[in-house]
Design a protein around this motif. Structure first.
Motif, PDB file in Angstrom:
ATOM      1  N   PHE A 102       0.837  -1.204   0.000  1.00  0.00           N
ATOM      2  CA  PHE A 102       0.000   0.000   0.000  1.00  0.00           C
ATOM      3  C   PHE A 102       0.872   1.254   0.000  1.00  0.00           C
ATOM      4  CE2 PHE A 102      -2.322   3.502   1.759  1.00  0.00           C
ATOM      5  CZ  PHE A 102      -3.612   3.365   1.269  1.00  0.00           C
ATOM      6  N   ALA A 103       1.848   1.300   0.899  1.00  0.00           N
ATOM      7  CA  ALA A 103       2.694   2.486   1.019  1.00  0.00           C
ATOM      8  C   ALA A 103       3.482   2.736  -0.261  1.00  0.00           C
ATOM      9  CB  ALA A 103       3.640   2.336   2.205  1.00  0.00           C
ATOM     10  N   GLU A 104       3.966   1.676  -0.873  1.00  0.00           N
ATOM     11  CA  GLU A 104       4.763   1.828  -2.093  1.00  0.00           C
ATOM     12  C   GLU A 104       3.909   2.241  -3.283  1.00  0.00           C
ATOM     13  OE1 GLU A 104       7.921  -1.528  -0.481  1.00  0.00           O
ATOM     14  OE2 GLU A 104       6.603  -1.990  -2.174  1.00  0.00           O
ATOM     15  N   ARG A 105       2.645   1.840  -3.270  1.00  0.00           N
ATOM     16  CA  ARG A 105       1.754   2.156  -4.394  1.00  0.00           C
ATOM     17  C   ARG A 105       1.053   3.491  -4.209  1.00  0.00           C
ATOM     18  NH1 ARG A 105      -0.549   3.520  -8.087  1.00  0.00           N
ATOM     19  NH2 ARG A 105      -1.866   2.427  -9.601  1.00  0.00           N
ATOM     20  N   TYR A 106       0.552   3.751  -2.980  1.00  0.00           N
ATOM     21  CA  TYR A 106      -0.307   4.909  -2.762  1.00  0.00           C
ATOM     22  C   TYR A 106       0.280   5.957  -1.820  1.00  0.00           C
ATOM     23  CZ  TYR A 106      -3.621   1.644  -4.809  1.00  0.00           C
ATOM     24  OH  TYR A 106      -4.234   0.756  -5.652  1.00  0.00           O
TER      25      TYR A 106
END
Length: 744
Positions: free
Chosen positions: A300-304
């Motif tokens: 999640f953190a890497e994508r959004y």
């Protein structure tokens, strides 16, 4: 007996400290991983942050991955030109080094050592369970279709994005045409104050052999949301949902998540994430659930982008996960809202289930057979009178007599051939007679990486015990049962073996498994990360369900007792209680209130980190326990709601003593173990023993009765004033199992 796999205690420090080699303080440069810990990176990429001091030129900073320049991946954060953030890709499995340096300044150099693991895992939970059945063909998407056949033996699928919307009639519907807004499309106002169309983006993929889903408000006509181009509908907060259950929760990927389409959550602007291995009905193993949460959050953190904070949300089996992940792996969840809660599976729940199975067997089989034959126990003063239903209830401690049979049935999770996931082929299932080498379906065998195996049988070792337990002690002292009944019950109660067959002898816990359960956090300590985690516990009261229920109010007070024992206070835990008309649903005004208050609590705490984020997963200092308590919203206190058609809120401290109006409306009752004298914390697996002493009873035993009582307890009775055998503190947070195969 074979020992369990050795848990490795990882540094209880920030992400940068976990394997980092930072530049000298004051030299003007530091580097950290921010999407996950540096030693637990997965999938070949990681979000990295470089902070540049005022003495260095930001434009001269170069970042390299194992000598390969990756500077172009980095850019300054909004409002902070001296902080560079970038996604470093191309990591090889195993060790990698990411270095930041200022050109022309050799002393200004910092690096972090990164350990990359496969997307399929494992990372901290030990070797993957086998067999393991994929469920992608049963996993239903918002439009009613399924994911289809898995791509490999790790149950992987291609990541996909679907869209849905909330209709003006209140339902969620698949979006038929992303290029056209439906006529019945609703709108919503987020907590950020933005009015947006209620269009829902749902990402579905696989990590750690689990199907994950991430949803948020996003318009398909706009560019896909990313770290650098966030959806206006996202309020930069994340809710991670955890699903309930336990029975049959092994050997399968699972075909549902904890739910990512709640319109109250999405309508406020939260992103919502979950996975199939965060549903205890698929995976009743909190360690594997923690690992999967960690991997989904990293993605999640890497994508959004990193959320300001993450709220853990779950009922029943979801409460197990929320409590234990927050305690054992601090930083994954910044605050938790739990319902129909228990502290953990291993202590409070398994003990209640074992005791109920034994009591049900005694009342319906053993005592019935003895009564029909007129048999009496040697040295008794005659044959005991049959237990009435009310006496049976009093012995159990439950409010409803039906809970004895209800929880006895729930003890199937202790029975290796009682329940399996429907998609596990019959030929793979354990059967003592026809398939003794098959997969055993118990919570212990599903957690065998922690507990180890019995060398003789191959079954998992068990932290399960009832030696010395004086069943019906409270009922005896209260005059609800007589001495002969008490002696007969404790003489004949017996136990169960590793195949859940009844035995005349009691159950004796395996010492190494019991030690591991405490040491590794399979028994909730409350003194790890939970000490500084905001907790709101919601109880939809079910003690009075006519058919009985496992979700008894007392378990919330057991969690509170553990917090107090570990930390001297439970001021970071707020308890809310109401009747069962809504269940654990945001249709409940109490739960909507809880979500609003938790948001305010965590928003206040983000001011302490300096970057407007809770910062726990990013490695910055976590708020202290004192700070968490100090930042609790002023009006957030224990409370209950009346049973009226229009419920009224009553603010008072809730406790197991059933004080005040709330105690009158929603009284807490005991479990069989508590009714036998166990402490409220209900965290003693195997009690220490002491001789039978007639002074401990409110009734007078004759010499013959004392002889019979001592014969029932040849090793002695439980001494609840002392810690249990092998009981010990949590060995530390962020423990990990090695990923080599376990050898029995």
């Amino acid at each position: 007996m074979a020992a369990a796999l050795l848990m490795v205690l990882l540094p209880n420090a920030s992400v940068a400290d976990a394997g980092a080699e930072a530049g000298t303080p004051g030299r003007g440069l530091s580097i950290d991983t921010v999407s996950t810990r540096a030693d637990m990176v997965t999938g070949g990429d990681v979000l990295v942050q470089v902070k540049v001091g005022r003495g260095a030129d930001v434009g001269q900073v170069r970042v390299a991955r194992d000598g390969v320049d990756v500077t172009d991946a980095f850019s300054a954060r909004d409002g902070d030109p001296r902080t560079l953030t970038g996604l470093v890709t191309g990591l090889r499995t195993g060790q990698n080094r990411i270095t930041a340096a200022v050109e022309g300044s050799p002393a200004r150099r910092a690096s972090v050592r990164v350990t990359n693991h496969p997307t399929t895992g494992p990372v901290i939970s030990g070797p993957h369970e086998q067999p393991f059945v994929c469920s992608t063909e049963d996993f239903e998407l918002v439009d009613g279709s399924t994911l289809g056949r898995a791509l490999d033996e790790d149950c992987s699928i291609r990541t996909r994005v679907d869209y849905a919307y909330r209709s003006t009639d209140g339902t969620v519907k698949p979006l038929p045409d992303p290029a056209r807004e439906p006529a019945d499309l609703a709108t919503t106002t987020t907590t950020a104050g933005l009015r947006v169309p209620f269009l829902i983006r749902i990402e579905t993929g696989t990590v750690n052999r689990a199907v994950y889903q991430i949803s948020m408000l996003a318009d398909p006509a706009a560019s896909a949301p990313s770290r650098s181009d966030r959806s206006p509908g996202w309020n930069e907060r994340l809710i991670y949902t955890f699903g309930g259950g336990c029975r049959g929760g092994w050997y399968t990927q699972g075909s549902r998540t904890g739910g990512v389409l709640d319109t109250e959550m999405l309508g406020r602007g939260y992103a919502v994430a979950s996975s199939s291995l965060n549903v205890f009905g698929n995976n009743c193993n909190d360690l594997l659930a923690a690992e999967t949460t960690m991997m989904v959050k990293e993605h999640f953190a890497e994508r959004y982008g990193t959320p300001r904070f993450t709220i853990g949300w779950g009922c029943s089996g979801g409460s197990y996960q929320s409590h234990q992940i927050a305690d054992n792996y601090p930083g994954l969840l910044d605050g938790i809202i739990v319902g129909c809660s228990f502290p953990d599976v291993t202590s409070a729940t398994n003990l209640s289930l074992l005791d109920s199975r034994l009591l049900h067997h005694y009342f319906t089989r053993t005592a019935a057979a003895r009564t029909s034959t007129g048999e009496s126990v040697e040295d008794h003063a005659g044959t005991p009178r049959p237990f009435t239903l009310e006496q049976q209830r009093a012995v159990s401690g439950f409010r409803e007599h039906a809970s004895i049979a209800n929880l006895s049935d729930g003890a199937k999770r202790l029975d290796p051939d009682a329940e399996f996931p429907a998609n596990l082929p019959a030929e793979l299932r354990y059967d003592a007679q026809t398939n003794p080498d098959g997969a055993r379906g118990t919570v212990f065998d599903h957690t065998v990486n922690v507990y180890g195996t019995d060398a003789r049988t191959g079954a998992a070792l068990r932290p399960l015990d009832n030696v010395g337990v004086q069943y019906g002690l409270d009922a005896l002292n209260a005059g609800q049962i007589d001495k002969a009944q008490f002696i007969d019950l404790n003489t004949r109660i017996g136990g169960i073996d590793r195949d859940a067959d009844f035995t005349t002898g009691r159950v004796r816990a395996d010492a190494s498994a019991t030690s591991a359960a405490y040491r590794t956090g399979r028994i909730l300590s409350g003194g790890g990360g939970l000490a500084s985690t905001p907790i709101i516990g919601h109880r939809s009261y079910t003690d009075d369900l006519p058919g009985g229920d496992i979700h008894m109010a007392v378990h919330g007070f057991s969690t509170r007792a553990r917090l107090i024992a570990a930390n001297g206070t439970a001021a970071n835990q707020v308890m809310l209680e109401e009747d069962n008309r809504y269940g654990f649903s945001l249709r409940s005004p109490a739960l909507r209130y809880a979500l609003t208050q938790m948001d305010a609590w965590l928003t206040s705490l983000t001011s302490l980190t300096g970057d407007g984020r809770a910062g726990q997963a990013a490695g910055s200092a976590r708020p202290s326990a004192d700070a968490v308590i100090a930042h609790k919203p002023a009006g957030l206190t224990d409370a209950c709601w009346t049973r009226d058609d229009e419920p009224r809120k009553i603010e008072q401290r809730l406790d197991q003593d059933n004080r005040g109006k709330c105690g009158e409306l929603y009284p807490a009752y005991e479990t069989p173990r508590l009714a036998a004298g166990a402490p409220l914390a209900d965290d003693v697996i195997a009690c220490r023993l002491r001789p039978v002493d007639r002074a401990d009873y409110a009734v007078d035993f004759s010499r013959a009765e004392l002889r019979a009582l001592r014969a029932a307890f040849p090793s002695g009775v439980c001494d609840w004033s002392r810690p249990g055998r092998e009981q010990q503190p949590l060995a530390g947070t962020w423990q990990a199992l090695p990923n080599r195969a376990h050898q029995p």
